[in-house]
Design a protein around this motif. Structure first.
Motif, mmCIF file in Angstrom:
data_model
loop_
_atom_site.group_PDB
_atom_site.id
_atom_site.type_symbol
_atom_site.label_atom_id
_atom_site.label_comp_id
_atom_site.label_asym_id
_atom_site.label_seq_id
_atom_site.Cartn_x
_atom_site.Cartn_y
_atom_site.Cartn_z
ATOM 1 N N GLY A 1 0.812 -1.200 0.000
ATOM 2 C CA GLY A 1 0.000 0.000 0.000
ATOM 3 C C GLY A 1 0.848 1.254 0.000
ATOM 4 O O GLY A 1 2.058 1.205 -0.243
ATOM 5 N N ALA A 2 0.214 2.384 0.258
ATOM 6 C CA ALA A 2 0.902 3.671 0.255
ATOM 7 C C ALA A 2 1.499 3.953 1.628
ATOM 8 O O ALA A 2 0.848 3.727 2.648
ATOM 9 C CB ALA A 2 -0.067 4.790 -0.128
ATOM 10 N N GLU A 3 2.721 4.439 1.653
ATOM 11 C CA GLU A 3 3.364 4.807 2.916
ATOM 12 C C GLU A 3 2.769 6.096 3.488
ATOM 13 O O GLU A 3 2.460 6.189 4.668
ATOM 14 C CB GLU A 3 4.863 5.004 2.691
ATOM 15 N N ASN A 46 -1.413 5.869 -7.130
ATOM 16 C CA ASN A 46 -2.865 5.704 -7.070
ATOM 17 C C ASN A 46 -3.240 4.251 -6.784
ATOM 18 O O ASN A 46 -4.139 3.974 -5.986
ATOM 19 C CB ASN A 46 -3.492 6.162 -8.387
ATOM 20 N N LEU A 47 -2.542 3.327 -7.423
ATOM 21 C CA LEU A 47 -2.791 1.915 -7.165
ATOM 22 C C LEU A 47 -2.398 1.548 -5.734
ATOM 23 O O LEU A 47 -3.064 0.747 -5.082
ATOM 24 C CB LEU A 47 -2.021 1.061 -8.165
ATOM 25 N N ALA A 48 -1.335 2.167 -5.229
ATOM 26 C CA ALA A 48 -0.919 1.897 -3.846
ATOM 27 C C ALA A 48 -1.989 2.350 -2.853
ATOM 28 O O ALA A 48 -2.273 1.654 -1.870
ATOM 29 C CB ALA A 48 0.407 2.604 -3.558
ATOM 30 N N LEU A 49 -2.589 3.512 -3.091
ATOM 31 C CA LEU A 49 -3.661 3.980 -2.207
ATOM 32 C C LEU A 49 -4.884 3.071 -2.300
ATOM 33 O O LEU A 49 -5.560 2.820 -1.299
ATOM 34 C CB LEU A 49 -4.046 5.418 -2.562
ATOM 35 N N GLU A 249 1.684 -2.605 -11.645
ATOM 36 C CA GLU A 249 2.744 -1.755 -11.105
ATOM 37 C C GLU A 249 2.237 -1.011 -9.882
ATOM 38 O O GLU A 249 1.119 -0.506 -9.864
ATOM 39 C CB GLU A 249 3.199 -0.747 -12.172
ATOM 40 N N CYS A 250 3.033 -0.931 -8.837
ATOM 41 C CA CYS A 250 2.642 -0.255 -7.611
ATOM 42 C C CYS A 250 3.792 0.583 -7.102
ATOM 43 O O CYS A 250 4.924 0.157 -7.115
ATOM 44 C CB CYS A 250 2.217 -1.265 -6.553
#
Length: 250
Positions: A1-3, A46-49, A249-250
């Motif tokens: 995910g997003a840091e 965006n994919l990480a979020l 891709e992330c």
């Protein structure tokens, strides 16, 4: 995910309400004018979020002086604690381009003061996340119309305390979607199809055909007598949640 994310007025479509943030994804932005000049894609940050949303992972929020003055520092940057991504969808931004939006809500037990002002040392603790399933009176009535069986796959889950299904609002309730809690905006789904629907893996056409993100027709929505599905809600869901594909891709 997003840091982490930085909220500092860099995107014109950001909405900062303190404990709740509607955050604009990355990409397609002119850093000089802060205007969108191209569409955004569900990739990279965006994919990480989006993964933070589906996995229930916390995101660190940092606010900068360029953001909403009601919630931002006068100068520099400030760490403002952990937030959780409760929802994500695509929309048309103020400049007319497609953007991805993420609704983040502050972790309830986070301190209200920035950590640098706190006197006590930071503590580590376990955090457990449970997906919220709303059970309003209207949701319960819709479930009863289908005897708690899924309108997409027909599955009825038996439990020791009776059959189980989840009520899904087609146009989500609450800001910024403001979907109504009416029967025409509610589906009775099994947990699997609930998740596939709210994250855009499945959409429903006006003729009630159910289509996956590859364009394949999965089935036709089951509709019980007395349950009229609002086509305007289906159109809203398709416009904001339909996914053509998800990049790895992330």
């Amino acid at each position: 995910g997003a840091e982490s994310i930085v909220v500092s007025g860099g995107y014109e479509d950001d909405e900062d309400n303190g404990d709740t943030i509607v955050y604009t994804g990355q990409g397609g932005n002119d850093p000089n004018t802060r205007k969108q000049v191209a569409d955004q894609e569900l990739r990279r940050g965006n994919l990480a979020l989006a993964k933070s949303c589906t996995e229930g992972l916390p995101v660190r929020v940092i606010r900068g002086a360029g953001g909403d003055p009601r919630h931002s520092p006068a100068t520099g940057f400030r760490y403002d604690g952990l937030y959780y991504v409760q929802d994500f969808w695509q929309d048309k931004g103020k400049s007319g381009y497609r953007i991805w939006r993420f609704r983040l809500v502050r972790e309830p037990d986070e301190p209200t003061l920035p950590p640098q002002l706190a006197k006590s040392p930071a503590l580590r603790r376990d955090v457990y996340v449970q997906r919220l399933v709303r059970n309003t009176i209207t949701v319960s009535r819709v479930k009863g119309l289908y005897n708690h069986s899924c309108q997409i796959c027909g599955l009825q889950i038996e439990t020791p305390i009776g059959p189980y299904a989840e009520g899904t609002h087609i146009r989500p309730m609450g800001r910024p979607h403001d979907g109504p809690d009416v029967a025409g905006n509610i589906l009775c789904l099994c947990p699997n199809d609930h998740v596939r629907f709210i994250y855009g893996e499945l959409v429903i056409e006006d003729d009630l055909r159910i289509v996956d993100r590859s364009g394949n027709i999965v089935s036709t929505l089951r509709v019980a007598p007395g349950h009229s599905i609002g086509r305007e809600f289906l159109e809203y869901h398709r416009a904001h949640y339909r996914l053509a594909r998800v990049d790895s891709e992330c």
